[in-house]
Design an enzyme around this catalytic site. Structure first.
Site, mmCIF file in Angstrom:
data_model
loop_
_atom_site.group_PDB
_atom_site.id
_atom_site.type_symbol
_atom_site.label_atom_id
_atom_site.label_comp_id
_atom_site.label_asym_id
_atom_site.label_seq_id
_atom_site.Cartn_x
_atom_site.Cartn_y
_atom_site.Cartn_z
ATOM 1 N N GLU A 1 36.455 40.911 43.121
ATOM 2 C CA GLU A 1 36.343 39.580 43.703
ATOM 3 C C GLU A 1 37.639 38.817 43.462
ATOM 4 O O GLU A 1 38.426 39.163 42.571
ATOM 5 C CB GLU A 1 35.142 38.822 43.131
ATOM 6 C CG GLU A 1 35.189 38.589 41.633
ATOM 7 C CD GLU A 1 33.902 37.989 41.091
ATOM 8 O OE1 GLU A 1 32.848 38.138 41.745
ATOM 9 O OE2 GLU A 1 33.943 37.379 40.015
ATOM 10 N N HIS B 1 31.129 32.787 39.702
ATOM 11 C CA HIS B 1 31.596 33.208 38.385
ATOM 12 C C HIS B 1 32.790 32.380 37.918
ATOM 13 O O HIS B 1 33.570 31.870 38.723
ATOM 14 C CB HIS B 1 32.017 34.684 38.407
ATOM 15 C CG HIS B 1 30.893 35.611 38.728
ATOM 16 N ND1 HIS B 1 31.073 36.753 39.471
ATOM 17 C CD2 HIS B 1 29.575 35.577 38.408
ATOM 18 C CE1 HIS B 1 29.917 37.371 39.594
ATOM 19 N NE2 HIS B 1 28.997 36.683 38.959
ATOM 20 N N ASP C 1 47.177 50.339 49.433
ATOM 21 C CA ASP C 1 48.504 50.935 49.266
ATOM 22 C C ASP C 1 48.515 51.971 48.146
ATOM 23 O O ASP C 1 49.312 52.923 48.176
ATOM 24 C CB ASP C 1 49.537 49.846 48.969
ATOM 25 C CG ASP C 1 49.749 48.911 50.159
ATOM 26 O OD1 ASP C 1 49.345 49.288 51.276
ATOM 27 O OD2 ASP C 1 50.285 47.802 49.946
ATOM 28 N N ALA C 2 47.624 51.779 47.153
ATOM 29 C CA ALA C 2 47.567 52.717 46.025
ATOM 30 C C ALA C 2 46.758 53.962 46.350
ATOM 31 O O ALA C 2 46.717 54.901 45.541
ATOM 32 C CB ALA C 2 46.978 52.019 44.805
ATOM 33 N N ALA D 1 43.359 53.819 47.749
ATOM 34 C CA ALA D 1 41.919 53.599 47.870
ATOM 35 C C ALA D 1 41.543 53.405 49.331
ATOM 36 O O ALA D 1 42.355 52.949 50.145
ATOM 37 C CB ALA D 1 41.501 52.373 47.060
ATOM 38 N N THR D 2 40.321 53.770 49.668
ATOM 39 C CA THR D 2 39.790 53.489 50.997
ATOM 40 C C THR D 2 39.255 52.063 50.994
ATOM 41 O O THR D 2 38.307 51.745 50.262
ATOM 42 C CB THR D 2 38.660 54.466 51.363
ATOM 43 O OG1 THR D 2 39.174 55.802 51.357
ATOM 44 C CG2 THR D 2 38.072 54.137 52.726
ATOM 45 N N VAL D 3 39.878 51.200 51.783
ATOM 46 C CA VAL D 3 39.490 49.790 51.829
ATOM 47 C C VAL D 3 39.085 49.453 53.256
ATOM 48 O O VAL D 3 39.905 49.560 54.174
ATOM 49 C CB VAL D 3 40.643 48.874 51.371
ATOM 50 C CG1 VAL D 3 40.213 47.411 51.449
ATOM 51 C CG2 VAL D 3 41.086 49.229 49.958
#
Length: 608
Positions: free
Chosen positions: A231, A273, A294-295, A297-299
């Site tokens: 988040e 939160h 960019d690292a 991960a599938t986003v």
């Protein structure tokens, strides 16, 4: 941190600050998973000890309750998880105490709002001692088919729907506990379910980070892919980005950072939160999502597309043969609590107690249907309350006034009578109020204060059968029965009991009729011809006059009057009244600091 699994099917926890529902949910989860031993080994409730009864499947079990963390850890050395349900005020101190116990490896802090300075100290201690903190401000975590913390995953129905009763292949970590429940469901729909799920908590400084758990997941062979729900706010996600860039995370990662709508607001926005607030560009959801992508991960492009991204990633693993199909199992049926089943109308159960005199289920107690507020507002007295609770009706004022007079006249009769004597001796022995009171009350019987009911029974029977005083008294004599209500140790024809005179005077002035009292007076006239001390005593006066009260009020049937006399209502009046005096004697002796009583030798006849 790293390492691997935190939990297993044998993991047991200590639960701090007793909360029935979260513990029962943990035990129901255990049963659902087919665990042989409950996951809650003990409960810590500061200041109290003993056991708490809870259900493990169909059977009740007793879980030990300890007053201190140290004692609980010593009693349950195999319990290595500490679930802390303390308030935010005391959560830090109790968590630190738990971390210092050598047997505790994981501490879950549920409370939200723990001071940040305290949280930093906890984090530093945990990292220095190779321990794990989940939270603060967390719902906890779960290892599917093995162990869950408190309220994680919600109800049993939700747990079954999310297939958490058996392990899957997905590791999940999020900040939000509420969203974790939603994601367990989503993941179960498009994959074989989760293996482990952790909600790290929404405070600014979580005890363990997203990357901490994902690096753990990377070391757990059963986990084939990872789902992350971050988040906006803070920079926790960037530690995961660095780990992925460095090749420390080798499993597929599907990630989404919530809060992309924050850019629609012109000023800084707080999202629930403490840690979820828009700040600089680096803390925005867009920047984090881009960095994760960019690292490697599938986003997805939106939260709505997250489910599809998870499904595609999982399906690819299946195609590559990296995920073996999981054999589905049918979870056992959790028995429904009786209270829930009754409420839902599924079952009916007999009650074990019947009560007709009072009802405390509403906003205020009711005595025989009369609300407490009405009793106070309408100026009810003690006699009125007795009429409601004993006779289940509001008696006329002269009746309740008579009851109050009886209580006042019988409240005490000095320290020499048997009841007061027993109470005084007991109080001087150092016993408490209730013990002293009861010791005096136990002397009430046929020879002391307990003859009111018998007097009423015999006077009523004789009067109703139109027996003359001679026939009544001589008939009792032939049976070997003393006439109850007649005779006194001190009072006589020339020294009448003032209490009796006061009762008779009130009755003659206020009662519609005094038939039974007049009959008792006639009996007294006859017995006085036999002996000077065979006077009508207070028991006989109350007994006969209460018969006149019941008969003259017009509010009782003959059957009801017979039942009242048979049950023993009238002796109850003496017990209630004399309790006032006995309590007074107890206080008197304690106030005077009287020593232990020992009866003098000279007052005892020693004989063989």
């Amino acid at each position: 941190m790293a390492t691997g699994q935190l939990f297993s099917r044998n993991t047991q926890a200590l639960f701090y600050n007793y909360k029935q529902l979260p513990i029962q949910r943990m035990l129901d989860f255990d049963f659902l998973c087919g665990r042989e031993t409950p996951s809650v080994a003990g409960i810590i409730n500061p200041g109290s000890e003993g056991f708490q009864k809870l259900f493990f499947g169909q059977e009740e079990i007793a879980i030990p309750v300890h007053a201190a963390i140290e004692a609980a850890c010593a009693a349950h050395p195999t319990a290595d998880v500490f679930i802390n349900f303390a308030s935010f005020r005391s959560a830090a101190a109790s968590s630190m105490a738990a971390l210092k116990q050598p047997t505790i490896k994981v501490v879950a802090i549920i409370a939200e709002g723990v001071p940040e300075s305290d949280t930093k100290q906890l984090i530093a201690y945990a990292r220095a001692n190779n321990k794990v903190i989940i939270g603060p401000a967390t719902v906890g975590g779960v290892q599917a088919g093995a162990f869950k913390i408190g309220d994680t995953a919600g109800t049993i129905d939700n747990i079954i729907q999310c297939k958490l009763y058996r392990p899957g292949s997905v590791g999940f970590v999020s900040k939000s506990g509420g969203m974790s429940n939603e994601m367990y469901n989503t993941i179960a729909r498009v994959t074989d379910g989760i293996y482990e799920g952790i909600a790290i908590g929404g405070d600014v400084f979580p005890g363990s980070t997203l990357s901490d758990h994902i690096l753990r997941f990377n070391n757990i062979p059963q986990i084939k892919m990872v789902v992350v729900l971050g988040e906006l706010g803070g920079r926790d996600e960037y530690s995961l980005v660095e780990a992925m860039k460095q090749g420390k995370v080798t499993k597929p990662v599907v990630a989404w950072v919530s809060g992309t709508c924050a850019r629609l607001f012109k000023s800084e926005v707080q999202f629930g939160h403490a840690g979820a607030k828009s700040g600089g560009e680096m803390e925005s959801a867009q920047a984090k999502n881009q960095a994760l992508q960019d690292a490697g991960a599938t986003v997805p492009t939106s939260f709505e597309a997250l489910e599809v991204a998870i499904k595609e990633t999982f399906d690819k693993l299946v195609e590559e043969g990296k995920v073996s199909p999981i054999k589905e199992v049918t979870p056992p049926q959790i028995p429904e609590d009786l209270s829930s089943a009754i409420k839902s109308g599924k079952v009916r159960a007999p009650t074990h107690i019947i009560s007709t005199i009072s009802d405390d289920r509403g906003e205020e107690p009711c005595y025989a249907g009369v609300p407490m507020s009405s009793i106070i507002e309408q100026g009810y007295g003690v006699g009125d309350v007795i009429s409601l609770l004993w006779f289940k009706r509001s008696l006329p004022r002269y009746c309740t006034k008579f009851i109050e007079i009886c209580i006042m006249l019988c409240a005490d009769h000095g320290p020499c009578v048997s009841g007061a004597h027993n109470t005084i001796v007991t109080a001087r022995a150092g016993k408490d109020l209730v013990s002293s009171l009861v010791s005096g009350l136990l002397t009430i019987g046929p020879r002391f204060g307990g003859a009111i009911d018998d007097a009423a029974r015999y006077f009523k029977d004789a009067c109703d059968r139109n027996l003359t005083p001679y026939e009544f008294v001589e008939g009792m004599k032939k049976k070997g029965i003393r006439v109850p209500g007649i005779g006194h140790r001190i009072k006589s024809r020339d020294n009448r009991d003032k209490r009796v005179e006061l009762l008779q005077k009130f009755a003659r002035s206020n009662f519609p009729a005094v038939k039974y009292m007049e009959y008792a007076v006639q009996v007294e006239t006859y017995t006085l011809s036999k002996a000077n001390n065979l006077v009508l005593n207070v028991d006989g006066a109350i007994g006969s006059l209460f018969l006149d009260l019941l008969a003259g009020s017009g509010m009782f049937t003959k059957q009801e009057i017979d039942e009242i006399v048979q049950i023993g209502y009238l002796n109850g009046l003496f017990v209630l009244a004399r309790s006032i005096g006995l309590i007074g004697h107890t206080f008197d002796q304690k106030r005077l600091k009287q020593p232990l009583y020992r009866h003098p030798w000279e007052d005892v006849l020693y004989t063989k």
